[in-house]
Design an enzyme around this catalytic site. Sequence first.
Site, mmCIF file in Angstrom:
data_model
loop_
_atom_site.group_PDB
_atom_site.id
_atom_site.type_symbol
_atom_site.label_atom_id
_atom_site.label_comp_id
_atom_site.label_asym_id
_atom_site.label_seq_id
_atom_site.Cartn_x
_atom_site.Cartn_y
_atom_site.Cartn_z
ATOM 1 N N ARG A 76 0.844 -1.210 0.000
ATOM 2 C CA ARG A 76 0.000 0.000 0.000
ATOM 3 C C ARG A 76 0.872 1.251 0.000
ATOM 4 O O ARG A 76 0.559 2.254 -0.628
ATOM 5 C CB ARG A 76 -0.958 -0.008 1.209
ATOM 6 N N TYR A 128 -16.606 15.180 -17.827
ATOM 7 C CA TYR A 128 -16.973 13.764 -17.756
ATOM 8 C C TYR A 128 -17.987 13.572 -16.610
ATOM 9 O O TYR A 128 -17.835 14.153 -15.538
ATOM 10 C CB TYR A 128 -15.706 12.902 -17.559
ATOM 11 N N ASP A 202 -7.395 17.452 -16.462
ATOM 12 C CA ASP A 202 -7.679 16.064 -16.838
ATOM 13 C C ASP A 202 -7.242 15.899 -18.298
ATOM 14 O O ASP A 202 -7.853 16.441 -19.210
ATOM 15 C CB ASP A 202 -9.191 15.817 -16.684
ATOM 16 N N LYS A 227 -7.663 4.473 -20.328
ATOM 17 C CA LYS A 227 -7.898 4.852 -21.728
ATOM 18 C C LYS A 227 -6.621 4.658 -22.565
ATOM 19 O O LYS A 227 -6.163 3.544 -22.713
ATOM 20 C CB LYS A 227 -8.414 6.297 -21.778
HETATM 21 C C1 LIG Z 1 -12.258 12.556 -19.169
HETATM 22 C C2 LIG Z 1 -12.313 11.458 -18.141
HETATM 23 N N1 LIG Z 1 -11.715 11.629 -16.948
HETATM 24 C C3 LIG Z 1 -11.737 10.687 -16.011
HETATM 25 C C4 LIG Z 1 -12.388 9.484 -16.209
HETATM 26 C C5 LIG Z 1 -12.392 8.482 -15.104
HETATM 27 O O1 LIG Z 1 -11.541 7.395 -15.393
HETATM 28 P P1 LIG Z 1 -11.768 5.934 -14.826
HETATM 29 O O2 LIG Z 1 -12.906 5.328 -15.549
HETATM 30 O O3 LIG Z 1 -10.453 5.258 -15.094
HETATM 31 O O4 LIG Z 1 -12.067 6.068 -13.374
HETATM 32 C C6 LIG Z 1 -13.031 9.256 -17.420
HETATM 33 C C7 LIG Z 1 -13.770 8.007 -17.717
HETATM 34 O O5 LIG Z 1 -14.100 7.197 -16.955
HETATM 35 C C8 LIG Z 1 -13.000 10.276 -18.412
HETATM 36 O O6 LIG Z 1 -13.626 10.130 -19.568
HETATM 37 N N1 LIG Z 2 -21.120 3.498 -15.272
HETATM 38 C C1 LIG Z 2 -19.934 4.322 -15.326
HETATM 39 C C2 LIG Z 2 -19.820 4.956 -16.661
HETATM 40 C C3 LIG Z 2 -18.377 5.064 -17.073
HETATM 41 S S1 LIG Z 2 -18.098 6.173 -18.421
HETATM 42 C C4 LIG Z 2 -16.426 5.842 -18.851
HETATM 43 C C5 LIG Z 2 -15.740 6.881 -19.659
HETATM 44 N N2 LIG Z 2 -15.233 7.948 -18.879
HETATM 45 C C6 LIG Z 2 -16.518 7.458 -20.787
HETATM 46 O O1 LIG Z 2 -16.578 8.682 -20.925
HETATM 47 O O2 LIG Z 2 -17.038 6.690 -21.594
HETATM 48 C C7 LIG Z 2 -20.063 5.398 -14.269
HETATM 49 O O3 LIG Z 2 -21.140 5.554 -13.698
HETATM 50 O O4 LIG Z 2 -19.075 6.040 -13.939
#
Ligand SMILES: Cc1ncc(COP(=O)(O)O)c(C=O)c1O
Ligand SMILES: N[C@@H](CCSC[C@H](N)C(=O)O)C(=O)O
Length: 438
Positions: A76, A128, A202, A227
């Site tokens: 950890r 997001y 981000d 991603k």
């Molecule tokens: C722009 C952006 N930031 C952060 C996240 C969060 O990443 P994660 O799904 O790995 O938690 C996502 C998608 O999930 C995203 O599209």
């Molecule tokens: N059920 C998930 C959805 C994840 S979206 C993942 C990604 N960032 C995208 O933009 O497609 C949630 O509730 O977070």
Amino acid sequence: MAAPNAIANAMSRLDLEGHDLPPSPAPSTPSNGRRYALATELVHTNVGDQHHAANMPIYQTATFHGGPGQQYDYTRSGNPTRTHLENHLAKIMNANRALVVSSGMGACDVITRILKPGDEVVTGDDLYGGTNRLLTYMKENGGIIVKHVDTTKLDTVKAALSDKTAMVLLETPTNPLIKIIDIAGISTAAHEASPNAVVAVDNTMMSPYLQNPLDLGADVTYESGTKYLSGHHDLMAGVIGVNNLALGDKFFFMINSTGCGLAPFDSWLLLRGIKTLAVRMEKQQANTMAIAQFLEAHGFKVRYPGLKSHSQYALHWSQARGAGAVLSFETGSIALSERIVESTKLFGISVSFGCVNSLISMPCRMSHASIDPALRKERALPEDIIRLCVGIEDINDLVDDLSQALVRAGAVTLTKDGFVAREVEGETGTTKQVVDEP
Ligand SMILES: Cc1ncc(COP(=O)(O)O)c(C=O)c1O
Ligand SMILES: N[C@@H](CCSC[C@H](N)C(=O)O)C(=O)O
């Protein structure tokens, strides 16, 4: 009993409050005397393994034997595979220090945990869905004041900034409206208004291959390693990069305290993915550009910063080295968009992006469904918007798949020269009055 110098070493790792300092302050690696091109740096790392392993081994262990003063005691708090990944990432993110955690949202959580009740956060109105959800939770439960403004307008951002601004949280290009945010301009304005404000960007849509927010004046760059960095949708990860080592120590403290550091196997898998980032991104971008041009040529309104028609084309190219591999387009009708999404065969219906496979989604139903529909309307997020996340497949196959889907869904009118996007009644510019057909 431990030797006195071992105890002295251990003590030197404690800060004034007795917090354990990070086991490895993450210097860049390798140190070759000169910097190679990013595509080269992505592939090469000094493993430095005792058995000369060509790739970093997976230290699949929770604990390490030994007493005070040793670099690792508990995974950890630190693990050699994770440290190696962090060193490698610090190098490619142009950061003094990188930290890796269990997801992109985990990274956002670590960063925003430095906020205290009463602190103000200035952020965008196209974010997001998960980021929006976390900020809303903090506003409702943590006493944080969150101001969502149109971050494409510097004057609007400046008006929202004050000496109470503790953090500015930006996405560029935004997900899913592909708006471009001026990282340098906002960073300067934020630091002028509030010298200690932390500007966090981000960088998920771009990856460090295409954009380096720290070089543009941001204090923190973070992204979902789920991603482009990993590229295969086979792991979840979050990555944070900083130049300010004191800020890095604060984030490490949160990671060690909450236990969200990336596990050894996932660290190894992410290291493997990063090596092919350049070739994947180049191919994905080239494919996306061809698809963007194809859709635009057939009369669809396309949002992609590779197209000269993007209203912030010049700003994007002043801060990034490529347009990325996500585009969105509108049809004017939710039902029509649904039919298109259900008609593709190669573009899989899925959330997320950055994978080698092409994906198609309707953000308002999927990735951004957690944003209240009324708020989506207020923020002019079109309900019919389709997001394409383009992979590395053969471009002719992808265009063919999309063409067939557009025809099958009835999204185009056939002409003797090919087809054009069908006019949908009720369309009123960018904020469409979406009409559902029978
Ligand atoms: C722009 C952006 N930031 C952060 C996240 C969060 O990443 P994660 O799904 O790995 O938690 C996502 C998608 O999930 C995203 O599209
Ligand atoms: N059920 C998930 C959805 C994840 S979206 C993942 C990604 N960032 C995208 O933009 O497609 C949630 O509730 O977070």
